[in-house]
Design a protein around this motif. Structure first.
Motif, short mmCIF file in Angstrom:
data_model
loop_
_atom_site.label_atom_id
_atom_site.label_comp_id
_atom_site.label_asym_id
_atom_site.label_seq_id
_atom_site.Cartn_x
_atom_site.Cartn_y
_atom_site.Cartn_z
N VAL A 152 0.84 -1.31 0.03
CA VAL A 152 -0.13 0.16 0.00
C VAL A 152 0.88 1.04 0.04
CG1 VAL A 152 -1.84 1.23 1.21
CG2 VAL A 152 -1.78 -1.08 1.19
N VAL A 153 0.62 2.06 -0.96
CA VAL A 153 1.27 3.42 -1.03
C VAL A 153 0.78 4.16 0.11
CG1 VAL A 153 1.67 5.71 -2.24
CG2 VAL A 153 1.27 3.43 -3.36
N THR A 154 2.08 4.76 0.96
CA THR A 154 1.95 5.52 2.27
C THR A 154 2.45 6.78 2.05
OG1 THR A 154 4.01 4.64 3.14
CG2 THR A 154 2.25 3.54 3.80
N PHE A 155 3.31 7.15 0.80
CA PHE A 155 3.44 8.55 0.57
C PHE A 155 3.68 8.63 -0.70
CE2 PHE A 155 6.63 11.81 0.06
CZ PHE A 155 6.20 12.86 0.81
N SER A 156 3.34 9.88 -1.28
CA SER A 156 3.46 10.23 -2.72
C SER A 156 3.52 11.69 -3.04
CB SER A 156 2.29 9.39 -3.37
OG SER A 156 2.32 9.95 -4.95
N LEU A 173 9.02 11.26 -4.40
CA LEU A 173 9.04 10.15 -3.60
C LEU A 173 7.97 9.21 -3.46
CD1 LEU A 173 11.02 8.25 -1.64
CD2 LEU A 173 10.39 9.88 0.30
N VAL A 174 8.23 8.12 -3.37
CA VAL A 174 6.91 7.08 -3.03
C VAL A 174 7.45 6.09 -2.25
CG1 VAL A 174 5.65 5.36 -4.40
CG2 VAL A 174 6.05 7.26 -5.52
N LYS A 175 6.54 6.03 -1.00
CA LYS A 175 6.81 4.87 -0.17
C LYS A 175 5.74 4.02 -0.23
CE LYS A 175 8.82 8.31 3.17
NZ LYS A 175 8.80 8.69 4.66
N ILE A 176 6.15 2.63 -0.15
CA ILE A 176 5.33 1.28 -0.15
C ILE A 176 5.28 0.50 1.09
CG2 ILE A 176 4.64 -0.64 -1.25
CD1 ILE A 176 5.23 0.71 -4.02
N ARG A 177 4.29 0.49 1.91
CA ARG A 177 4.51 -0.39 2.93
C ARG A 177 3.81 -1.97 2.62
NH1 ARG A 177 0.51 1.45 5.76
NH2 ARG A 177 -1.18 0.10 5.26
N HIS A 178 4.77 -2.90 3.07
CA HIS A 178 4.65 -4.19 2.48
C HIS A 178 4.55 -5.09 4.04
CE1 HIS A 178 6.36 -3.33 -1.09
NE2 HIS A 178 7.05 -2.88 -0.63
N PRO A 179 3.95 -6.29 4.11
CA PRO A 179 3.78 -6.91 5.20
C PRO A 179 4.87 -7.11 5.85
CG PRO A 179 2.45 -7.98 3.66
CD PRO A 179 3.31 -6.79 2.69
N PHE A 180 4.99 -7.74 6.99
CA PHE A 180 5.92 -8.23 8.03
C PHE A 180 7.04 -6.85 8.28
CE2 PHE A 180 5.21 -11.30 4.55
CZ PHE A 180 4.32 -12.19 5.50
N GLY A 181 6.63 -5.74 8.44
CA GLY A 181 7.32 -4.51 8.79
C GLY A 181 8.31 -4.09 7.99
N LEU A 182 7.89 -4.41 6.48
CA LEU A 182 9.17 -3.65 5.47
C LEU A 182 8.53 -2.50 4.74
CD1 LEU A 182 10.15 -7.24 3.72
CD2 LEU A 182 11.18 -5.79 5.23
N GLU A 183 9.27 -1.77 4.44
CA GLU A 183 8.88 -0.62 3.62
C GLU A 183 9.71 -0.45 2.42
OE1 GLU A 183 7.53 3.65 4.93
OE2 GLU A 183 9.68 3.43 4.81
N THR A 184 9.36 0.12 1.05
CA THR A 184 10.26 0.28 0.10
C THR A 184 10.10 1.86 -0.41
OG1 THR A 184 8.63 -0.44 -1.69
CG2 THR A 184 10.60 -1.83 -0.69
N ARG A 185 11.08 2.34 -0.65
CA ARG A 185 11.16 3.82 -1.09
C ARG A 185 11.92 3.90 -2.51
NH1 ARG A 185 13.14 7.23 4.41
NH2 ARG A 185 11.18 6.44 5.58
N TYR A 186 11.32 4.84 -3.13
CA TYR A 186 11.75 4.94 -4.61
C TYR A 186 11.91 6.71 -4.93
CZ TYR A 186 9.63 0.54 -4.81
OH TYR A 186 9.02 -0.79 -4.56
N ALA A 187 12.93 7.38 -5.01
CA ALA A 187 13.23 8.44 -4.81
C ALA A 187 14.02 9.07 -6.15
CB ALA A 187 14.31 8.77 -3.55
#
Length: 446
Positions: A362-366, A375-389
């Motif tokens: 789920v996108v948490t920041f755009s 920047l785009v932040k995506i929240r994944h399960p199990f406490g993981l987050e990815t960032r694309y800057a």
């Protein structure tokens, strides 16, 4: 003092560079420009310096161009090799999954056949028991009839003896004797019929025993086929589980916790695989049921691994056109100097190169954020987050659910950058971790 030094310098240079005059003719008259030896030397030196500088810059440019071309070719070859390996692994994974499905189908057919054999065997056993009971009843009736016959004969002999004792002759007992003979004839016929029924019962028992032997043989054949099918299914499940488990462990993920969390939150179509129903009479399950449950548990674990892998960032954020330029860890700051933590991995490419989500989430920041730029932040399960800057364009919005491989934006050079690239981060519970651990682990599966 300076004039004397210049005169001496001109005199010394005059031997090699004599004074020259440059005549300029116009309508107003003719004029000339005097070029002293020192001036000529200065012009020659300046020209030589300019030519040398031009040659050096041109050489550096050519070397950089050749090096960049070779680097791009190497990256392209590496990307092509990775893509081929990715396709091969995907084909192999599909083949293993197909084998597992076929093995499961064969297992289902074999279980149906075994169930049918067991039903037939139980029916034959029931018929055999019924025949044994019938034979016992016939034998009991036969013994009782023989006993009654012997008793009747004894009573007849006794009556004849009594009559003879009373009358001295047996002529007056002829009627009673005829009755006794008729009774005995009836009993003899009954005994003969009973013997025939007994022989028929023995033949039925022999047929039943032959049928039981045949069913036992067929059950053994079915068990052997089931053993081969079980072995194939177990091998397929093991070969499917090994690369998935290796992928999670290579990324440093707690596999037991992940599988348990996926199992608790399972919402896929059909639900997880259920074990074979056990006996309700308190009997211990047989070996086939135990092995079947183990196979079903393995298939269920493969399915849970697949669901977890689809949600975690195991793929590349860019396609094969980009090149890897900087990794995770401490490095010199290109703007202020000194050592600073580079919390992600950089992939360079032209502006507008598509950027993809590396896992479901789920996108948490755009939007725009300080040095990250767009920047785009995506929240994944199990406490993981990815960032694309450093994007040039964002194609998703906050709250949007995205899937692995879905385009979320375009590569750019916004924010604190020196060139067009994407800065890709993976954070676990807020702490940056090396994204290449996930990407490298996923190469053996996806």
């Amino acid at each position: 003092m300076i004039a004397r030094l210049l005169n001496r310098l001109n005199a010394a240079l005059g031997k090699h560079l004599p004074e020259q005059r440059l005549f300029l003719k116009s309508d107003a008259g003719m004029r000339f420009i005097r070029l002293r030896p020192g001036t000529q030397a200065l012009m020659i030196t300046g020209g030589a310096v300019f030519v040398g500088w031009t040659a050096i810059v041109t050489s550096i440019f050519l070397i950089d161009t050749i090096s960049a071309g070779e680097a791009r070719e190497q990256v392209a070859r590496a990307q092509m090799t990775y893509q081929i390996r990715l396709n091969d692994m995907s084909d192999e994974r599909d083949a293993r999954a197909s084998e597992a499905r076929l093995a499961q189908d064969r297992f289902t057919i074999a279980m149906d056949q075994v169930s049918e054999m067991q039903s037939r065997l139980l029916a034959s056993e029931e018929r055999r028991r019924e025949m044994e009971v019938a034979v016992d009843v016939i034998q009991t009736t036969l013994r009782r009839t023989m006993t009654e016959r012997d008793e009747a004969r004894g009573r007849a002999d006794q009556l004849m003896a009594d009559i003879q004792a009373e009358t001295g002759t047996i002529q007056t007992a002829a009627g009673h004797q005829r009755d006794m003979e008729l009774t005995l004839a009836f009993l003899a016929d009954a005994l003969e019929d009973t013997a025939v029924e007994r022989d028929d019962a023995h033949q039925d028992m022999e047929v039943a025993h032959a049928e039981v032997d045949r069913l036992e043989f067929e059950a053994e054949l079915a068990a052997e086929r089931g053993e081969r099918i079980f072995t194939q299914i177990e091998d397929a499940v093991a070969m499917s589980l090994e690369p998935l488990d290796t992928m999670f462990r290579s990324a440093g993920m707690p596999t037991d916790q992940i599988i348990e969390q996926v199992r608790r939150g399972y919402s896929g179509q059909g639900g997880p695989l259920m074990p074979i129903t056990m006996s309700t009479r308190g009997q211990a399950p047989d070996e086939i049921s135990l092995r079947a449950n183990e196979v079903l548990e393995g298939l269920d674990q493969v399915n849970l691994y697949r669901l977890a892998a689809e949600q975690l960032p195991f793929s590349m954020p860019v396609g094969s056109s980009a090149r890897y330029t900087s990794g995770f860890g401490y490095r010199p700051d290109p703007f202020h100097g000194g050592q600073r933590l580079h919390a992600g991995s950089d992939f360079a490419g032209p502006v507008g190169t598509p950027l993809y989500a590396t896992g479901d989430g789920v996108v948490t920041f755009s939007g725009r954020q300080s040095g990250y730029g767009l920047l785009v932040k995506i929240r994944h399960p199990f406490g993981l987050e990815t960032r694309y800057a450093h994007m040039s364009r964002i194609r998703v919005s906050e709250g949007q659910r995205v899937s692995r491989g879905e385009q979320i934006g375009d590569m750019g050079r916004t924010g604190r950058v020196t060139g067009s690239h994407v800065h890709y981060e993976v954070r676990q519970d807020g702490t940056p971790v090396d994204p290449m651990n996930f990407i490298t682990a996923g190469r053996n599966v996806f």
